[in-house]
Scaffold this active site. Structure first.
Site, PDB file in Angstrom:
ATOM      1  N   THR A  16      74.927 133.480  68.261  1.00  0.00           N
ATOM      2  CA  THR A  16      73.881 134.508  68.310  1.00  0.00           C
ATOM      3  C   THR A  16      74.246 135.435  69.459  1.00  0.00           C
ATOM      4  OG1 THR A  16      72.193 133.049  67.420  1.00  0.00           O
ATOM      5  CG2 THR A  16      71.433 134.967  68.642  1.00  0.00           C
TER       6      THR A  16
ATOM      7  N   LYS B  28      68.621 133.539  76.337  1.00  0.00           N
ATOM      8  CA  LYS B  28      69.670 134.521  76.076  1.00  0.00           C
ATOM      9  C   LYS B  28      69.357 135.329  74.826  1.00  0.00           C
ATOM     10  CE  LYS B  28      72.914 133.242  73.587  1.00  0.00           C
ATOM     11  NZ  LYS B  28      73.281 133.215  72.148  1.00  0.00           N
TER      12      LYS B  28
ATOM     13  N   LYS C 194      69.239 137.889  62.927  1.00  0.00           N
ATOM     14  CA  LYS C 194      68.961 136.750  63.793  1.00  0.00           C
ATOM     15  C   LYS C 194      67.974 137.130  64.891  1.00  0.00           C
ATOM     16  CE  LYS C 194      69.207 132.593  65.466  1.00  0.00           C
ATOM     17  NZ  LYS C 194      70.413 131.913  65.945  1.00  0.00           N
TER      18      LYS C 194
END
Length: 293
Positions: A102, A245, A177
């Site tokens: 990701t 993150k 995502k």
């Protein structure tokens, strides 16, 4: 472009909580596997099962037909793809690279642009489903890149996932995502509050869960992570530090689009508090500790 076959050699970089199971499933499906990770011991199980160790990302890229990466942070993606010792400098023309980390949509676009200059087809294909989905081969895979490459790589994706959708050109997988992570961010707060409420009301939270998980309140997090919350099992299916993150990437992208995301901002602030209190290596469901305390 090469034709994908059972003897297609897959190079796999990253053997964390999810990557290890994804790589193992590819081997079980019959694909020869080269493997590299910065800490060799993390690949021990794969090596014992027959994977071939490569001493660097460069060596792996040069000797693989399809290179899959699932590493930690965008900075790790940049390090492994670019530079004299990076994947793109050593992968063969006609090969494929798939970044399943990701990461930033703009970085996916950059990888695709540079790969195309060398005759390499690149896809960004982040996943969702945690350790359970990785082990069972039932991940949701969100793919960005050319439609031709997507269809050619479909046999590989089918081994690792069950919900596999081509979202569009390079970067589209990462944008999808981000949508996924934004939905999870607010939903996780709701799950934590719901279970905490049940406990404070003197109810059996497992019994409450049996009632609410199949109705309008149902979600993947409620069904799969709430039981871990109730049991006090905070082992990672997906690390808090990696979710932070992801949320930062999503927030940065949202701000670029001038999009209001108050739920995302609240979730990020709570997870940062959890990380600061020593919880960065817990699973994302450990946010429950912030409410249960």
């Amino acid at each position: 472009m090469m034709s994908l076959a059972k003897d297609t050699v897959i190079g796999f970089i990253g053997s964390g909580v999810m990557g290890k199971s994804m790589a193992a499933n590819l081997m079980e499906a019959g694909f020869p596997l080269n493997v590299y990770t910065r800490t060799k011991t993390k690949a021990d199980e794969l090596l014992e099962a027959g994977a071939v160790w490569k001493e660097s990302a460069a060596d792996l890229a040069a000797e693989s037909d399809v290179i899959i990466t699932i590493v930690g942070y965008p900075s790790d993606v940049e390090e492994v793809y670019f530079g004299d010792n990076g994947i793109l400098a050593h992968a063969r023309s006609g090969s494929f690279v798939i970044d399943m980390t990701t990461s930033k949509p703009k970085l996916a676009e950059r990888i695709s642009k540079e790969a195309s200059k060398k005759g390499i087809e690149a896809m960004d294909a982040p996943v969702s489903g945690g350790d359970i989905g990785a082990k069972n081969g039932t991940l949701a895979i969100m793919a960005g890149g050319s439609e031709t490459a997507f269809h050619e790589l479909r046999p590989i994706f089918d081994v690792m996932g069950s919900n596999i959708v081509h979202q569009g050109p390079a970067g589209s997988g990462q944008h999808t995502k981000m949508s996924n992570q934004i939905a999870i961010a607010s939903n996780m707060i709701g799950v934590c509050e719901a279970i905490t409420y049940a406990e404070k009301a003197g109810l059996d939270p497992d019994r409450v869960l049996s009632s609410i998980s199949t109705g309008a309140a149902g979600s993947w997090s409620l069904s799969n992570l709430a039981p871990r919350m109730i049991a006090g099992d905070y082992d990672p299916g997906f690390y808090v530090k990696h979710f932070i993150k992801d949320m930062k990437i999503a927030l940065e992208s949202a701000q670029e689009m001038e999009l209001l995301t108050p739920g995302l901002e609240l979730s990020l602030s709570l997870y940062q508090r959890l990380a600061e209190s020593g919880g960065e290596d817990y699973g994302t469901h450990a946010l429950f500790k912030m409410f249960r305390a």
